[in-house]
Motif scaffolding. Structure first.
Motif, mmCIF file in Angstrom:
data_model
loop_
_atom_site.group_PDB
_atom_site.id
_atom_site.type_symbol
_atom_site.label_atom_id
_atom_site.label_comp_id
_atom_site.label_asym_id
_atom_site.label_seq_id
_atom_site.Cartn_x
_atom_site.Cartn_y
_atom_site.Cartn_z
ATOM 1 N N ILE A 111 59.204 -18.315 -10.614
ATOM 2 C CA ILE A 111 58.222 -18.425 -11.702
ATOM 3 C C ILE A 111 56.798 -18.455 -11.168
ATOM 4 N N ARG A 112 56.595 -19.018 -9.978
ATOM 5 C CA ARG A 112 55.241 -19.047 -9.431
ATOM 6 C C ARG A 112 54.768 -17.651 -9.060
ATOM 7 N N HIS A 113 55.607 -16.896 -8.365
ATOM 8 C CA HIS A 113 55.171 -15.597 -7.841
ATOM 9 C C HIS A 113 55.436 -14.427 -8.775
ATOM 10 N N PHE A 114 56.424 -14.570 -9.676
ATOM 11 C CA PHE A 114 56.795 -13.429 -10.513
ATOM 12 C C PHE A 114 56.705 -13.716 -12.006
ATOM 13 N N GLY A 115 56.462 -14.974 -12.384
ATOM 14 C CA GLY A 115 56.217 -15.299 -13.787
ATOM 15 C C GLY A 115 57.444 -15.494 -14.638
ATOM 16 N N HIS A 116 58.622 -15.526 -14.026
ATOM 17 C CA HIS A 116 59.866 -15.765 -14.762
ATOM 18 C C HIS A 116 60.896 -16.309 -13.778
ATOM 19 N N MET A 117 62.063 -16.711 -14.295
ATOM 20 C CA MET A 117 63.097 -17.296 -13.443
ATOM 21 C C MET A 117 64.355 -16.434 -13.425
ATOM 22 N N PHE A 118 64.177 -15.109 -13.401
ATOM 23 C CA PHE A 118 65.305 -14.194 -13.484
ATOM 24 C C PHE A 118 65.383 -13.319 -12.238
ATOM 25 N N CYS A 119 66.613 -13.003 -11.857
ATOM 26 C CA CYS A 119 66.844 -12.051 -10.770
ATOM 27 C C CYS A 119 68.218 -11.429 -10.998
ATOM 28 N N LEU A 130 68.935 -5.331 -3.965
ATOM 29 C CA LEU A 130 68.555 -5.826 -2.642
ATOM 30 C C LEU A 130 67.057 -5.680 -2.388
ATOM 31 N N SER A 131 66.430 -4.672 -2.960
ATOM 32 C CA SER A 131 64.985 -4.496 -2.791
ATOM 33 C C SER A 131 64.221 -5.611 -3.493
ATOM 34 N N THR A 132 64.759 -6.090 -4.614
ATOM 35 C CA THR A 132 64.154 -7.234 -5.293
ATOM 36 C C THR A 132 64.254 -8.477 -4.429
ATOM 37 N N VAL A 133 65.391 -8.687 -3.798
ATOM 38 C CA VAL A 133 65.554 -9.836 -2.911
ATOM 39 C C VAL A 133 64.557 -9.756 -1.761
ATOM 40 N N GLU A 134 64.332 -8.568 -1.229
ATOM 41 C CA GLU A 134 63.329 -8.400 -0.167
ATOM 42 C C GLU A 134 61.936 -8.748 -0.673
ATOM 43 N N SER A 135 61.645 -8.386 -1.927
ATOM 44 C CA SER A 135 60.356 -8.721 -2.531
ATOM 45 C C SER A 135 60.190 -10.235 -2.633
ATOM 46 N N ILE A 136 61.252 -10.930 -3.042
ATOM 47 C CA ILE A 136 61.209 -12.390 -3.141
ATOM 48 C C ILE A 136 61.014 -12.997 -1.753
ATOM 49 N N ALA A 137 61.729 -12.462 -0.760
ATOM 50 C CA ALA A 137 61.617 -12.974 0.604
ATOM 51 C C ALA A 137 60.203 -12.822 1.142
ATOM 52 N N LYS A 138 59.554 -11.716 0.798
ATOM 53 C CA LYS A 138 58.182 -11.502 1.245
ATOM 54 C C LYS A 138 57.257 -12.562 0.676
ATOM 55 N N MET A 139 57.422 -12.884 -0.594
ATOM 56 C CA MET A 139 56.607 -13.916 -1.216
ATOM 57 C C MET A 139 56.925 -15.301 -0.636
#
Length: 591
Positions: free
Chosen positions: A210-218, A133-142
């Motif tokens: 891929i734009r914000h984190f450099g890959h397409m994985f979660c 869930l913390s990763t999802v929050e990181s994605i949401a911030k971006m």
């Protein structure tokens, strides 16, 4: 501390999930009832006797994003499926007999039941999916907006440090009294672009990643190793590392993404200060035993992720491979990425992907010329080392420019490799101070003379350095009539990569043929991209990012022309990415 937050199962593949208070798990099985039922789409046959079948055979959100707005009510025997318009149909939850739904889908959708507790997952071995869930929050911030974690359709939602789940890859986790083997990261597709409440595609999640984190994985996939019960609040503990063959087996599953794409843990074994503000990291890749570097070619690069609190990622050329370690060599500048690299300590943990890149050697070249400046020496070093290993006996010319000896890195590597080649010539230019540097010439090279020599040798030319140097070198080569197919530029994608799609212009219907799929129909702007057009008509097209970045959907154009909607405007007459292109005229594709 990492803990379990929620547990879910999804009774019907592609449809909404059910939150559970607990889950009893057994080895090599999933949560009981998870993806136990699939509704056939007719795109391909569903395997008999409840055997696992690829997702393309079923109703799925990539084609029907509104599936997430259906309601599922369950009792002891039946699942009642209700469409957004209020149409309901009942599925016998315990019957193995095939049946069909028609009212809720405006046509027929066959019902299929998986055998045992091995559901219709996207991958045959992917019994449990875990999302942080913390990763999802990181994605949401971006993204600059809230993101519902249910987009990711996980079985287990956990709370841990953002993106730390990739550090679990290849390890055994203890959760409650159960144990899980983390076997693979989860690559993300168009499904995660759908708002689960509205059933509408409201962002491009793979492109955002891929734009914000450099890959397409979660997230990560895991299998159950030891039986046990898990409940919300259970602690997550790392137990031990898996054997290499266990992860390699997960990589060899036909539906799995390519190994180099996997975000995975790595450890910095050694740091070396090569020159003033230039540092090398010798890195041990956690997936080395799986063969991730077996296909490495000199000139390729890796990406390093999560280099800052804002999850900065950068690409770095692999400057050497030796003793099961790979090396990157980085000049410190004002950038966040290079400063982070210069702060990494021996024993430090990284998340990496790769190797990637096309600026590699052609072993059949008549001659090879290398032109580099500054830290652009890194691909030259590794390419010369590879040529030396291959006993390349044709002409090799190396020209490198630096400012002064104190800023000269890896030149000893260049000289050592060149001395092992029978026809190699090296030239070093220093623009400020040549004192103390054997064989260095003062000033800058004559690029026109170098270009003319490359023409005479019919050489392939590899160029790397600051943009001004590269532009000048390419211009000199162009004047000497040395053009594209013989020029190799060591460039790679950056966080600023373009992912926004231009609007589809109005058009009359255009005839499109998918040669391998046996599909011929008329495309209109309402069909969207060529990939959307193909999928709606039942074609099975490999794709991931749907943003023109991963190149998975690249195909040959057999006749006609396609128009690009992302990146440089123009038309494709030989190859096109169907996820970001539309037909310009009558078009036949080799898919």
């Amino acid at each position: 501390m990492s803990t379990v937050e929620n547990i879910y199962r999804y009774p019907i593949k592609g449809f909404p999930g059910e939150r559970l208070k607990q889950a009893m798990l057994r080895p090599n099985e999933g949560i009981a009832g998870d993806r136990a039922i699939g509704l056939g789409s007719g795109a391909m046959a569903v395997e008999g006797h409840g055997a696992w079948t690829p997702c393309q055979a079923f109703q799925r959100m990539t084609i029907r994003p509104d599936l997430t707005t259906f309601q599922i009510n369950e009792d002891d025997r039946d699942l009642r499926l209700t469409s957004p318009t209020g149409i309901s149909e009942t599925i016998d939850a315990n019957s193995s007999n095939l049946d069909e739904l028609s009212a809720a889908f405006g046509g027929q959708a066959s019902i299929h039941r998986a055998t045992g507790n091995r559901g219709y997952w996207d991958h045959q071995d992917a019994t449990i999916s875990i999302i942080n869930l913390s990763t999802v929050e990181s994605i949401a911030k971006m993204a600059g907006r809230p993101i519902d974690p249910l987009r990711f359709r996980a079985n287990i939602y956990v709370c841990a440090e953002p993106w730390s789940e990739f550090q679990w890859l290849g390890t055994r986790l203890g959760i409650g009294d159960a144990q899980f083997d983390v076997i693979r990261p989860i690559d993300r597709c168009k499904t995660t672009s759908v708002d689960v409440k509205t059933g509408r595609t409201d962002l491009n999640m793979p492109a955002l990643l891929i734009r914000h984190f450099g890959h397409m994985f979660c997230g990560v996939y895991a299998t159950v190793h030891t039986s046990g019960t898990i409940v919300p609040g259970a602690k997550i503990e790392t137990r031990e590392h898996l054997q290499g063959h266990q992860v390699k087996a997960a990589a060899n599953v036909s539906t799995a993404p390519a190994l180099p794409d996997w975000p995975r843990p790595a450890v910095v074994e050694r740091t070396v200060e090569e020159a003033e503000a230039i540092r090398s990291l010798w890195i041990r890749d956690s997936l080395w035993e799986t063969g991730v570097m077996e296909g490495f070619k000199a000139g390729q690069f890796i990406r390093i992720h999560n280099l800052s609190e804002s999850h900065t990622w950068r690409s770095y050329t692999v400057s050497a491979v030796k003793d099961d370690l790979l090396r990157i060599t980085v000049k410190r500048d004002e950038g966040v990425g290079s400063n982070a690299i210069h702060q990494v300590v021996e024993g430090g943990n990284l998340i990496i992907t790769g190797p990637f890149g096309e600026a590699t050697l052609n072993k059949n070249s008549n001659a090879l010329h290398f032109m580099s400046a500054g830290i652009g020496i890194t691909p030259t070093a590794v390419k010369l080392a590879e040529l030396a290993q291959q006993d390349y006996d044709k002409p090799v010319h190396v020209t490198h420019v630096a400012r002064k000896g104190q800023e000269l890195a890896l030149w000893d590597d260049i000289v050592t490799a060149a001395n092992a080649l029978p026809n190699a010539v090296t030239r070093l230019y220093l623009t400020r101070d040549v004192v103390g540097v054997a064989g260095a010439q003062s000033g800058r090279p004559d690029l026109q003379a170098l270009a003319q020599r490359a023409k005479e040798d019919a050489a392939d030319v590899h160029i790397c350095g600051p943009s001004g140097f590269v532009d000048s070198a390419v211009a000199a080569l162009s004047q000497a009539n040395v053009h594209g197919e013989r020029i190799f530029l060591d460039t790679f994608s950056s966080p600023g990569v373009e992912t926004d799609m231009r609007p589809i212009p109005d058009s009359e219907p255009i005839k499109v043929t998918l040669a391998q799929s046996g599909v011929t129909d008329y495309w209109t702007p309402a069909d969207g991209t060529l990939l959307d057009f193909a999928e709606v008509r039942g074609a099975i097209i490999p794709s991931h990012c749907r943003a023109g970045l991963c190149k998975t959907c690249n195909c040959s154009v057999l006749s006609g022309t396609a128009t690009r909607l992302v990146g440089t405007e123009g038309e494709d007459e030989k190859q096109t990415l169907v996820c970001t292109s539309i037909p310009k005229e009558t078009l036949t594709l080799d898919i």
